[in-house]
Scaffold this motif. Sequence first.
Motif, PDB file in Angstrom:
ATOM      1  N   THR A   8      39.669  35.315  45.007  1.00  0.00           N
ATOM      2  CA  THR A   8      41.088  35.368  45.369  1.00  0.00           C
ATOM      3  C   THR A   8      41.548  34.028  45.942  1.00  0.00           C
ATOM      4  O   THR A   8      40.741  33.192  46.360  1.00  0.00           O
ATOM      5  CB  THR A   8      41.368  36.446  46.450  1.00  0.00           C
ATOM      6  OG1 THR A   8      40.836  35.969  47.690  1.00  0.00           O
ATOM      7  CG2 THR A   8      40.761  37.793  46.094  1.00  0.00           C
ATOM      8  N   ASN A  11      45.805  33.944  50.089  1.00  0.00           N
ATOM      9  CA  ASN A  11      46.655  35.087  50.427  1.00  0.00           C
ATOM     10  C   ASN A  11      46.110  36.392  49.844  1.00  0.00           C
ATOM     11  O   ASN A  11      46.787  37.411  49.847  1.00  0.00           O
ATOM     12  CB  ASN A  11      48.112  34.853  50.009  1.00  0.00           C
ATOM     13  CG  ASN A  11      48.281  34.785  48.502  1.00  0.00           C
ATOM     14  OD1 ASN A  11      47.338  34.440  47.787  1.00  0.00           O
ATOM     15  ND2 ASN A  11      49.460  35.122  48.000  1.00  0.00           N
ATOM     16  N   ALA A  13      45.299  37.184  46.774  1.00  0.00           N
ATOM     17  CA  ALA A  13      45.662  37.585  45.405  1.00  0.00           C
ATOM     18  C   ALA A  13      44.564  37.167  44.427  1.00  0.00           C
ATOM     19  O   ALA A  13      43.928  36.128  44.609  1.00  0.00           O
ATOM     20  CB  ALA A  13      46.984  36.918  45.022  1.00  0.00           C
ATOM     21  N   ARG A  36      47.863  27.554  42.872  1.00  0.00           N
ATOM     22  CA  ARG A  36      46.444  27.860  43.190  1.00  0.00           C
ATOM     23  C   ARG A  36      45.647  26.553  43.296  1.00  0.00           C
ATOM     24  O   ARG A  36      44.838  26.377  44.205  1.00  0.00           O
ATOM     25  CB  ARG A  36      45.831  28.750  42.115  1.00  0.00           C
ATOM     26  CG  ARG A  36      46.458  30.132  42.059  1.00  0.00           C
ATOM     27  CD  ARG A  36      45.723  31.040  41.083  1.00  0.00           C
ATOM     28  NE  ARG A  36      46.470  32.274  40.898  1.00  0.00           N
ATOM     29  CZ  ARG A  36      47.414  32.443  39.986  1.00  0.00           C
ATOM     30  NH1 ARG A  36      47.724  31.469  39.141  1.00  0.00           N
ATOM     31  NH2 ARG A  36      48.065  33.583  39.905  1.00  0.00           N
TER      32      ARG A  36
END
Length: 499
Positions: A8, A11, A13, A36
């Motif tokens: 991830t 955060n 995700a 990212r």
Amino acid sequence: MSERTRYTTGNGAPVPNDDASFTAGPRGPLTFDNWRLFEKLAHFNREQIPERVVHARGSGAFGTFRLTRDLSDLTIADFLQGIGKETPVVARFSTVAGGQDSADNLRDVRGFSVKFYTEQGNWDMVGNNTPVFFIREPSKFPDFIHTQKKDPRSNLVNWQNRWEFWALHPQSFHQVTILLSDRGIPYSYRHMHGFSSHTLSLWNDSGERVWVKFHFKTNQGIKNVTDEEALSLDPAHHQHDLFTHIEKGEFPSWTVKIQLMSEEEAKHYRINPFDLTKVWPQGEFPLIEIGQLELNRNPDNYFAEIEQVAFSPSNFVPGIGASPDRVLQSRLWAYADAHRYRLTVNYQQIPVNRPLAPVNNYQRDGFMAGLGERREGESKEGGQYSTTNFYPNARGEAGAPVYDKRFQEPPLPLEEQAWVGYHENMDEDNFSQAGDLYRLFDDGQKDRIATVFASTLQGVTVEIVERVIQQCYAADEDYGRRVETLYRQHADKRIADFV
Ligand code: HEM
């Protein structure tokens, strides 16, 4: 097929692809929505924090202190009561002068720090592998360290600078004798003793104080290397040695001992018991065994637990206190200040620094203030909560902490008519104990220390060399003669090599 751990972003995700960034076509540039990638690069840019200004290179581990002698007659410190009492600890060992990029196998003093996570807060014993230090006047510390670190122009270690400081500060001579002796390069952190070096105090529930020095005697035995042997050691030898022995279950340990001096004895003792350049002779102040320190767990993460561990001589617990040693007094301020700079004002909330004892006070906010897990007995979570944040208050609410006078240490009388001013302490005897130590050396040790003097003095200006040789003579006639003879032989050889 078992489910793999999901990769991830910060955060939380899921990351869909980390083998390729977003680009405009297979041969085109990056696009601006590569958030990212940007997070990854930005975090990487901030991975470093300032290294410690001294003792930057070190190794550490966790373990246990077990009390083998009840000290309730001397102190209210809870971890020193009741034979068999165990207290978790973290220890960090270090070299002093080199940066993180330096090497373990250098001639240097070694740091020896232990944080005791007691039930009444953390007690930090921030000592060295030597019982004395280079200075007894704290304002000398930055100058001293500048001369031990790299020269500002060449960016190289400079023996002229080192010797210039020592020659101009005869108070350093006892510690210089230790540093240049066989004890100057420990084979590993497991094979060296530790010392509080400073005089501290213990006080009991009758308000009686006794002066104390702590000694940690290695159970592995002292083992040192010569300058030549050191060259064959891996520059990361200390880290490797400590880590692998603990990993293999061969846990290093130390026998903990104390020396005691009553307040009355201290008033009349022939040397200043708060002079950090002197030892208390063990014949007069015998060692008393009080416990065992064992290191038995490596950190899970070096950076989080060892780079971020913050030791401070001002981390006292009830029953242990300071002494009038002026170097110690300045350290009471210096370390917490260094931690606030290096780790932010909330450094005590970092898990390795957080006491096991509940923390309840009125300090709030600041960089990195956390809502860490609340511990039993704590009215707030990791330093932040929303009840009363001022004192005194009239709330009487559960969780508005109040102080407790039972933990007040006995007042310290001034023993003389004390006028505030610059009281220099340069004239104290700088050589007797260095001479006593030298006379304990066997012939081989005497030759080796003289060789280290002679080789490191090569290239140093004559005026400084003469001062150093005079200091050796002041400690012991034979000491002076050996250093002078070897120095002149080395110098003659250099001239012969040159012509
Ligand atoms: C005026 C005298 C001194 C001053 C101002 C001073 C200051 C400092 C500072 C600023 C640090 C870095 C702290 C950090 O960033 O974590 C440090 C580290 C250290 N000092 Fe001192 N120091 C003094 C004398 C001493 C003495 C006498 C000893 C030992 C008896 C000592 C042992 C250590 C040790 C072991 C560390 C490393 C602690 C660790 O492992 O994190 N220092 N010192």
